[in-house]
Design an enzyme around this catalytic site. Structure first.
Site, PDB file in Angstrom:
ATOM      1  N   ALA A  16      34.977  37.885  33.338  1.00 32.47           N
ATOM      2  CA  ALA A  16      35.291  36.548  33.837  1.00 32.47           C
ATOM      3  C   ALA A  16      36.757  36.238  33.539  1.00 32.47           C
ATOM      4  CB  ALA A  16      34.386  35.491  33.218  1.00 32.47           C
ATOM      5  N   PHE A  17      37.300  35.243  34.223  1.00 34.06           N
ATOM      6  CA  PHE A  17      38.737  34.989  34.105  1.00 34.06           C
ATOM      7  C   PHE A  17      39.154  34.564  32.702  1.00 34.06           C
ATOM      8  CE2 PHE A  17      40.172  30.591  33.661  1.00 34.06           C
ATOM      9  CZ  PHE A  17      38.973  29.903  33.696  1.00 34.06           C
ATOM     10  N   LYS A  18      38.189  34.115  31.905  1.00 35.89           N
ATOM     11  CA  LYS A  18      38.544  33.655  30.562  1.00 35.89           C
ATOM     12  C   LYS A  18      39.149  34.765  29.713  1.00 35.89           C
ATOM     13  CE  LYS A  18      35.645  29.589  30.489  1.00 35.89           C
ATOM     14  NZ  LYS A  18      34.996  29.676  31.820  1.00 35.89           N
ATOM     15  N   ASP A  19      38.858  36.016  30.055  1.00 35.27           N
ATOM     16  CA  ASP A  19      39.476  37.135  29.321  1.00 35.27           C
ATOM     17  C   ASP A  19      41.003  37.119  29.436  1.00 35.27           C
ATOM     18  OD1 ASP A  19      37.097  38.415  28.444  1.00 35.27           O
ATOM     19  OD2 ASP A  19      36.871  39.424  30.381  1.00 35.27           O
ATOM     20  N   MET A  67      42.037  34.687  26.811  1.00 36.35           N
ATOM     21  CA  MET A  67      41.458  34.918  25.487  1.00 36.35           C
ATOM     22  C   MET A  67      41.986  36.201  24.858  1.00 36.35           C
ATOM     23  SD  MET A  67      39.386  32.760  24.014  1.00 36.35           S
ATOM     24  CE  MET A  67      37.994  32.057  24.884  1.00 36.35           C
TER      25      MET A  67
END
Ligand SMILES: *Cc1c(COP(=O)(O)O)cnc(C)c1O
Length: 464
Positions: free
Chosen positions: A110-113, A116
């Protein structure tokens, strides 16, 4: 670079302190005192840079003076080495002048990687320099927890505790968290809902004695460093499609307003953005505030794009700060009203200011599924439900067809096999890096929805 709180009653801090603080201690969110700006020539010179080289140029102005440049470059390289695509965030063409920016090639799909992974490096570097240890405590309904665990695993200066609602996440989402067996990773399956998880994390944060005892830190999307890391891919896509020589539009599937706020920041830094389209699912508080000027919390309806099922969009406060001309007392006013009555009305000027820069569109469940089907039929690409909300909204708010439209694709379709399978017939396969996910050993502890028991568990396990 100094940072100020949107509520104006917390100390100004430098980048590293903002990174560790997360939320300002007056309840506000940190914003840079002014926006670093690139000239047209500087942006033109971004053409052809690798993602990592571009990231260095975009984030460098925020980091302050006494940072070791070689260390910054090394952190960026390490952060994006975990991605499974050489372009990090590749562009795919859907139609004429219509593009998808694939943000899901990181370790948890997911784009949160994207943010993060960099946050993990930044935390590590600052904590080592200060010889400090922290305990990260977070609540998740799915994507944030796995991205945070993957970014913080194995780090000496960090222990991470993630609360998820027991038996209420998808199996892929749960396993992405619980199969990480590093000693500093602790998964708590709470006997309650996601809201219960969030309420406990908030209560722990407000318990000053506990917070200090474990050096509690957060990684949720109000952390400025996450927004900063997301600005990079707007420049990356924009320059690839002709900026600064022509404007680009973006559509962003939105929940907490972090990802699309990064687009606003890119525009402040000089990227010519014609339009930013806020795409919401049926949980449409942001679409309603643009239409009516009233921000009003209602109840959450579960949807096939669960990472956008939110009531309060926390990063919206950062946009309001600029919409109100950086008047912190006005922000305190609207936030007080929100807390007391669950709603506030924008001033006419602020409402107009926002409408000049953003469009918004709500996409319901039937259209989400039909869009997955339509994109698959037209292009052979399988997209996930969050990205489909974006694509549908981009079609409604297309505007001038001569301006390239980029829709942000925020999750890999294999993360949401049920909805995608319903739309295209087959559930998509997990990519090779995760093919054995369902056979990996899991580790988590089930705890009751009880503050003192969760605190005792964390105190017993943290190395701080
Ligand atoms: C978190 C998330 C979003 C929403 O992002 P915000 O920054 O909260 O607006 C959209 N899609 C996916 C897949 C997500 O995980």
């Amino acid at each position: 670079m100094k940072f100020v709180s949107t509520r104006g009653q917390a100390p100004e801090l430098g980048f590293e302190d903002v990174l560790l603080a997360g939320l300002a201690n007056d309840g506000g969110l940190y914003m840079p005192v002014d926006w670093p700006k690139f000239s047209e020539d500087q942006i033109a010179a971004f053409a052809g840079l690798s993602y990592q080289d571009l990231a260095y140029r975009v984030i460098r102005p925020y980091l302050g003076e006494n940072v070791d440049d070689a260390n910054v470059r090394q952190m960026i390289d390490a952060a994006y080495a975990s991605f499974h695509h050489k372009a990090i965030t590749p562009l795919t063409q859907l139609r004429e002048n219509d593009w998808l920016l694939e943000l899901y090639h990181g370790p948890t799909l997911a784009f949160k990687d994207v943010a993060m992974q960099l946050l993990g490096q930044l935390f590590d570097s600052v904590l080592k320099a200060r010889q400090k240890k922290i305990t990260i405590i977070g609540a998740t309904s799915g994507d944030t927890g796995s991205a945070a665990i993957e970014a913080m695993r194995g780090r000496d200066a960090i222990d991470i505790f993630i609360l998820h609602p027991h038996n209420r996440t998808s199996e892929v989402q749960r396993r992405q968290m619980t199969t990480v067996l590093d000693a500093n990773v602790h998964n708590i399956a709470l006997e309650g809902t996601f809201d219960d998880c969030q309420a406990l994390v908030k209560a722990m944060f407000n318990d000053v004695a506990f917070r200090n005892a474990v050096s509690m830190a957060g990684v949720n999307s109000i952390n400025w460093a996450r927004v900063m890391a997301q600005v990079v891919y707007y420049f990356y896509a924009g320059v690839a499609l002709g900026a600064p020589h022509r404007p680009i539009s973006f559509t962003v599937p939105t929940g907490n307003f972090g990802d699309i706020l990064a687009g606003y920041v890119a525009a402040q830094m000089g990227l010519p953005i014609a339009k930013l389209v806020i795409a919401t699912n049926v949980n449409d508080i942001l679409t309603r505030v643009l239409d009516t000027g009233v921000y009003e919390v209602t109840s959450v309806t579960p949807s096939s794009s669960p990472s956008m099922d939110i009531q309060v969009s926390s990063n919206f406060e950062r946009l309001l700060f600029d919409a109100y001309g950086r008047d912190a007392s006005a922000i305190r006013g609207v936030m007080n009203s929100l807390q007391q009555s669950g709603r506030f009305a924008l001033s006419t000027e602020a409402h107009e200011w926002i409408k000049q820069r953003f469009d918004a569109c709500r996409v319901d469940e039937a259209e989400t599924l039909s869009t997955i089907k339509q994109v698959y039929g037209e292009t052979g690409h399988v997209i996930d439900p969050h990205s489909a909300v974006g694509v549908a909204a981009s079609q409604h708010c297309r505007g001038d067809h001569a301006i390239p439209m980029v829709t942000l694709a925020t999750a890999h379709p294999a993360k949401f096999p049920d909805a995608v399978g319903k739309a295209v017939g087959d559930a998509p396969d997990l990519p090779p890096s995760m093919a054995d996910l369902f056979h990996r050993e899991e580790r988590f502890d089930v705890l009751p929805n009880d503050l003192s028991q969760v605190q005792a568990y964390i105190r017993g396990k943290t190395r701080v």
